[in-house]
Design an enzyme around this catalytic site. Sequence first.
Site, mmCIF file in Angstrom:
data_model
loop_
_atom_site.group_PDB
_atom_site.id
_atom_site.type_symbol
_atom_site.label_atom_id
_atom_site.label_comp_id
_atom_site.label_asym_id
_atom_site.label_seq_id
_atom_site.Cartn_x
_atom_site.Cartn_y
_atom_site.Cartn_z
ATOM 1 N N SER A 157 3.363 -2.179 10.433
ATOM 2 C CA SER A 157 4.811 -2.241 10.666
ATOM 3 C C SER A 157 5.414 -3.600 10.303
ATOM 4 C CB SER A 157 5.149 -1.852 12.115
ATOM 5 O OG SER A 157 4.712 -0.522 12.382
ATOM 6 N N GLU B 251 -7.014 4.489 7.857
ATOM 7 C CA GLU B 251 -6.843 5.922 7.555
ATOM 8 C C GLU B 251 -8.103 6.482 6.900
ATOM 9 O OE1 GLU B 251 -3.122 5.428 5.517
ATOM 10 O OE2 GLU B 251 -2.244 4.803 7.431
ATOM 11 N N GLU C 86 -5.412 -4.981 10.451
ATOM 12 C CA GLU C 86 -4.443 -3.919 10.659
ATOM 13 C C GLU C 86 -4.757 -3.210 11.982
ATOM 14 O OE1 GLU C 86 -2.403 -2.744 6.732
ATOM 15 O OE2 GLU C 86 -4.040 -1.371 7.100
ATOM 16 N N HIS D 90 -9.584 1.026 4.778
ATOM 17 C CA HIS D 90 -8.330 1.191 5.520
ATOM 18 C C HIS D 90 -8.584 2.091 6.728
ATOM 19 C CE1 HIS D 90 -4.254 2.391 6.512
ATOM 20 N NE2 HIS D 90 -3.856 1.321 5.868
ATOM 21 N N LYS E 184 0.102 4.215 -0.272
ATOM 22 C CA LYS E 184 -0.569 5.370 0.354
ATOM 23 C C LYS E 184 -0.328 6.596 -0.520
ATOM 24 C CE LYS E 184 -0.346 3.115 4.831
ATOM 25 N NZ LYS E 184 -0.253 3.217 6.277
ATOM 26 N N ASN F 5 0.868 -1.180 0.000
ATOM 27 C CA ASN F 5 0.000 0.000 0.000
ATOM 28 C C ASN F 5 0.905 1.229 0.000
ATOM 29 O OD1 ASN F 5 -1.826 2.034 0.438
ATOM 30 N ND2 ASN F 5 -2.476 1.331 2.455
ATOM 31 N N GLY G 97 2.386 2.207 10.938
ATOM 32 C CA GLY G 97 3.338 3.311 10.826
ATOM 33 C C GLY G 97 4.034 3.668 12.128
HETATM 34 P P1 13P Z 1 2.971 0.349 7.792
HETATM 35 O O1 13P Z 1 3.528 -0.917 7.193
HETATM 36 O O2 13P Z 1 3.721 1.572 7.341
HETATM 37 O O3 13P Z 1 2.821 0.252 9.278
HETATM 38 O O4 13P Z 1 1.503 0.542 7.192
HETATM 39 C C1 13P Z 1 0.603 -0.509 7.259
HETATM 40 C C2 13P Z 1 -0.583 -0.168 6.466
HETATM 41 O O5 13P Z 1 -1.370 0.690 6.835
HETATM 42 C C3 13P Z 1 -0.789 -0.895 5.201
HETATM 43 O O6 13P Z 1 -2.041 -0.662 4.689
#
Ligand code: 13P
Length: 257
Positions: free
Chosen positions: A214, A98, A168, A96, A11, A9, A174
């Site tokens: 992560s 976010e 997740e 997601h 982002k 992803n 992150g």
């Molecule tokens: P990270 O791997 O940066 O923690 O992000 C995970 C994520 O949100 C994947 O969709």
Amino acid sequence: MRQPFVAGNIKMNLNRAETTALLSAVAGSLRQSASSVEVAYCPPAAHLDVARAALAGSAVRLGAQNAHWESKGAFTGEVSPAMLREAGCGLVILGHSERRTLFGETDADVLRKTRAVLEAGLDAVVCVGETEAERAAGATEVVLARQVVGSLGGLDIQDPRRLTVAYEPVWAIGTGNTATPEMAQAAHRVLRGELAKALGAHTAEGIRIQYGGSVKPDNAEALLAQPDIDGALVGGACLEASSFLAIIRAGEATARR
Ligand code: 13P
């Protein structure tokens, strides 16, 4: 036996040249030694054209990070599943955290989107996961159950490979705070049970459940070795070809067992 599925992803990261360089490097490496792992990259919508070109002729699938539930109309700023399909996507990430926390998406929105995406012939990767406060309150199982029912309940899934669930935990995204393999496995087990109740036991056995939050080369193998962890949804570590490839190789190692 569920085929491991590792998706990147991106982002809202990278420019066009960086996207081309990254995806070309990963696709080139996987062309040289075919992988037993299903692999996908999900760039921002504005980069789907260069991403499609970079992945052409490789087994790496192209995906999007969001879609609207309608096929067309007065929805300024939105992109329909049919448009994503025409742009070369085979799958879409939906719900997601976010999108849920920053853009107010609800379980009901995610359900509408997932249905529309599947009906348009695209596969769906639907994200669920508890916040730190929910885990601290001992509510993880309740939250996961509510998200499965709300985001996926009532879907008619003929082919379980077309629906992936990504666990997740919000506190792991992150942050560098990965769930331990045991914690993640316990949550995946709960999710598979809830999927069985919502969609039927046979379908639940076939659905891949990815872990995200992560995931890095040094923790991927222990996570992916867990019986109910069928892949990874990778954020930060997918922005470097070497680290994303290392996570794919970790998936291959567990697939051989
Ligand atoms: P990270 O791997 O940066 O923690 O992000 C995970 C994520 O949100 C994947 O969709």
